[in-house]
Scaffold this motif. Structure first.
Motif, PDB file in Angstrom:
ATOM      1  N   PRO A 187       0.651  -1.284   0.299  1.00 39.18           N
ATOM      2  CA  PRO A 187       0.196   0.131  -0.105  1.00 39.18           C
ATOM      3  C   PRO A 187       1.185   1.121  -0.133  1.00 39.18           C
ATOM      4  CG  PRO A 187      -0.768  -2.024   1.484  1.00 39.18           C
ATOM      5  CD  PRO A 187       0.602  -2.162   0.946  1.00 39.18           C
ATOM      6  N   TYR A 188       1.748   1.391   0.957  1.00 38.81           N
ATOM      7  CA  TYR A 188       2.948   2.257   0.405  1.00 38.81           C
ATOM      8  C   TYR A 188       3.691   2.658  -0.271  1.00 38.81           C
ATOM      9  CZ  TYR A 188       2.080   1.194   5.751  1.00 38.81           C
ATOM     10  OH  TYR A 188       1.453   1.226   6.847  1.00 38.81           O
ATOM     11  N   VAL A 196      -2.929   2.927   7.268  1.00 38.74           N
ATOM     12  CA  VAL A 196      -2.769   2.450   8.765  1.00 38.74           C
ATOM     13  C   VAL A 196      -2.705   0.529   8.581  1.00 38.74           C
ATOM     14  CG1 VAL A 196      -4.504   2.666  11.183  1.00 38.74           C
ATOM     15  CG2 VAL A 196      -4.338   4.454   9.815  1.00 38.74           C
ATOM     16  N   TYR A 197      -2.304   0.055   9.167  1.00 40.31           N
ATOM     17  CA  TYR A 197      -2.064  -1.174  10.053  1.00 40.31           C
ATOM     18  C   TYR A 197      -1.981  -1.375  11.846  1.00 40.31           C
ATOM     19  CZ  TYR A 197      -0.214  -3.673   5.585  1.00 40.31           C
ATOM     20  OH  TYR A 197       0.133  -4.208   4.556  1.00 40.31           O
ATOM     21  N   GLU A 198      -3.265  -2.107  11.537  1.00 42.76           N
ATOM     22  CA  GLU A 198      -3.374  -2.417  13.110  1.00 42.76           C
ATOM     23  C   GLU A 198      -2.295  -2.724  13.795  1.00 42.76           C
ATOM     24  OE1 GLU A 198      -4.477  -0.302  15.461  1.00 42.76           O
ATOM     25  OE2 GLU A 198      -6.005   0.839  14.018  1.00 42.76           O
ATOM     26  N   VAL A 202      -0.584  -6.852  11.971  1.00 44.54           N
ATOM     27  CA  VAL A 202       0.871  -7.217  11.237  1.00 44.54           C
ATOM     28  C   VAL A 202       1.374  -9.029  11.888  1.00 44.54           C
ATOM     29  CG1 VAL A 202       3.353  -6.438  11.802  1.00 44.54           C
ATOM     30  CG2 VAL A 202       1.171  -4.297  11.242  1.00 44.54           C
ATOM     31  N   ILE A 203       0.887  -8.359  13.251  1.00 48.54           N
ATOM     32  CA  ILE A 203       1.010 -10.029  14.338  1.00 48.54           C
ATOM     33  C   ILE A 203       1.031 -11.162  13.478  1.00 48.54           C
ATOM     34  CG2 ILE A 203       0.772 -11.319  16.400  1.00 48.54           C
ATOM     35  CD1 ILE A 203       0.944  -8.152  17.979  1.00 48.54           C
ATOM     36  N   SER A 286       3.047   6.584   7.121  1.00 47.18           N
ATOM     37  CA  SER A 286       2.051   6.457   8.100  1.00 47.18           C
ATOM     38  C   SER A 286       3.486   4.616   8.429  1.00 47.18           C
ATOM     39  CB  SER A 286       0.967   5.224   7.987  1.00 47.18           C
ATOM     40  OG  SER A 286       0.724   4.833   9.037  1.00 47.18           O
ATOM     41  N   PRO A 287       3.383   5.395  10.205  1.00 48.05           N
ATOM     42  CA  PRO A 287       4.392   4.685  11.407  1.00 48.05           C
ATOM     43  C   PRO A 287       3.250   3.623  11.866  1.00 48.05           C
ATOM     44  CG  PRO A 287       3.334   5.955  12.223  1.00 48.05           C
ATOM     45  CD  PRO A 287       2.966   6.551  10.744  1.00 48.05           C
ATOM     46  N   SER A 288       2.395   3.118  11.832  1.00 44.75           N
ATOM     47  CA  SER A 288       1.286   2.387  11.659  1.00 44.75           C
ATOM     48  C   SER A 288       1.751   0.657  12.112  1.00 44.75           C
ATOM     49  CB  SER A 288       0.125   2.451  11.598  1.00 44.75           C
ATOM     50  OG  SER A 288      -0.002   2.306   9.939  1.00 44.75           O
TER      51      SER A 288
END
Length: 414
Positions: A187-188, A196-198, A202-203, A286-288
């Motif tokens: 996406p980036y 945005v990733y929560e 990612v986990i 985004s640093p998410s």
């Protein structure tokens, strides 16, 4: 976030030419113990040698060492190098702050030492310090399993969460996989820099791949482990992990230019711009996806203050300070991992191998180093504004235009 690069491995040169501006801020104690500051601004023609005289460091005076650090920082921004670099350097009672090149290729704004940047994996030492403080308060034990605190979270082929301890997450011995494939970042790369990733997503992606080894049976750098530690801190304290970092570390230490964005892709306040190897501006990002593994923003001064307090034993009780510095070899032959910090061993010009303590960080547009000598008498915080996440995620080692190691040699070798 992808993997863990060694301290600035040499990469193929990019096409980034930089303005050879230089700014130096000095701070030292006068005869009455008062801090004296002065600033020098210079426009320079940078020499071509990558080591710039560091071979004489073994016998250098404090003034000569400072000159060598200054020259090594200048070299980083010589043609074909980084657009800009900023540094904090301390030896004994003398501190210097250095800036070279430009913060913004579009405007030509000079790189100055007070500018903010994304600190990437330097975030981990803040997160680890909070967890170790909680251990010192009796709220958690480092021998607790992740299953105890986050039941049902670590589920995937080959995982045994009841055997993965908080200590293993801290020192990268859990075996947890990172979703370091390029697909996570698509996406980036496709232009949606605000995507945005929560952390839970990612986990989840991480756990689709089997662990690298059984818990405690190997070493592999794991950002996923630090996402889990962030969730543990929130479970234990019932507070946002960012609030705990602010209350316990940022506010008491006076880190006024340090922040922890979660979703906001914009760097606020005076800051360096970050770039990829072909010159694309990656500042807005985004640093998410990185959260407690690498989302924080700071300056060279704030990072220096934090790491000096941490390594100097001012933030942790003795038992937790021992855990901080309890090392496991990193498996790459040049250092080890502690509980949120790392060591780097490198050869110095006098033939010795010296161990430095702290952290490094690499993320879209920025590379940073925060390291101190073992006795704490020498300290370097350095940030440069190129790191190509897309290349790294696709296996291309040319993520930076040149090595930053000569600055470390100049600053930290005896």
């Amino acid at each position: 976030m992808v993997g863990k690069p060694a301290w600035s491995p040499t990469a193929r040169p990019g096409k980034l030419d930089s303005v050879n501006r230089f700014r130096e801020e000095n701070e030292q104690m006068d005869a009455h113990g008062r801090v004296v500051r002065f600033t020098v601004r210079i426009t320079v023609a940078v020499a071509a040698s990558s080591l710039l005289g560091v071979a004489a460091i073994g016998t250098a005076s404090a003034g000569q060492r400072a000159d060598q650090v200054r020259d090594a920082v200048r070299e980083l921004v010589s043609p074909g190098g980084f657009p800009g670099a900023v540094a904090y350097f301390r030896t004994g009672g003398t501190t210097r702050r250095l800036g070279a090149g430009v913060a913004d290729l579009a405007t030509g704004e000079p790189a100055t030492p007070g500018l903010r940047f994304r600190i990437a994996s330097n975030t981990k030492s803040f997160v680890a310090t909070v967890l170790l403080q909680l251990a010192g308060e009796g709220e958690v034990s480092l021998d607790d399993s992740i299953e105890r605190w986050l039941p049902g979270t670590v589920r995937g082929p080959g995982y045994t969460p009841s055997e993965i301890t908080l200590r293993m997450l801290l020192n990268h011995t859990s075996g947890l996989h990172d979703p370091d494939e390029a697909e996570l970042f698509e996406p980036y790369f496709a232009g949606n820099r605000g995507y945005v990733y929560e952390p839970s997503e990612v986990i989840r992606r991480s756990l689709l791949t089997r662990p690298a080894f059984d818990p405690g049976q190997g070493v592999a750098y794991s950002n996923t482990g630090y996402l889990l530690l962030g969730q543990v801190i929130e479970k234990v304290t019932h507070h946002d992990v960012r609030a705990e970092i602010q209350r316990r570390l940022v506010r008491p230490l006076g880190l006024t230019r340090t922040s922890f964005p979660r979703h906001d892709p914009v760097l606020h306040g005076p800051h360096l711009h970050g770039y990829g190897m072909t010159g694309q501006d990656l500042t807005t990002f985004s640093p998410s996806y990185d959260w407690t593994a690498g989302a924080m923003v700071s300056t060279v001064d704030d990072l220096a203050t934090f790491h000096r307090a941490l390594l100097g034993g001012k933030l942790l009780k003795p038992a937790q300070q021992a855990e901080l510095t309890r090392l496991v070899p990193n498996g790459q032959g040049y250092g080890g991992y502690g509980a949120g910090i790392e060591t780097i061993d490198f050869g110095c010009p006098d033939g010795s191998t010296q161990t430095m303590w702290g952290n490094t960080g690499a993320g879209p547009g920025f590379y940073s180093v925060s390291m101190s000598s073992a006795d704490g008498s020498r300290q370097l915080v350095l940030a440069a504004n190129v790191f190509d996440l897309e290349r790294e995620s696709k296996g291309n080692p040319a993520t930076m235009p040149r090595s930053t190691l000569p600055v470390g040699v100049a600053a930290l070798c005896r």
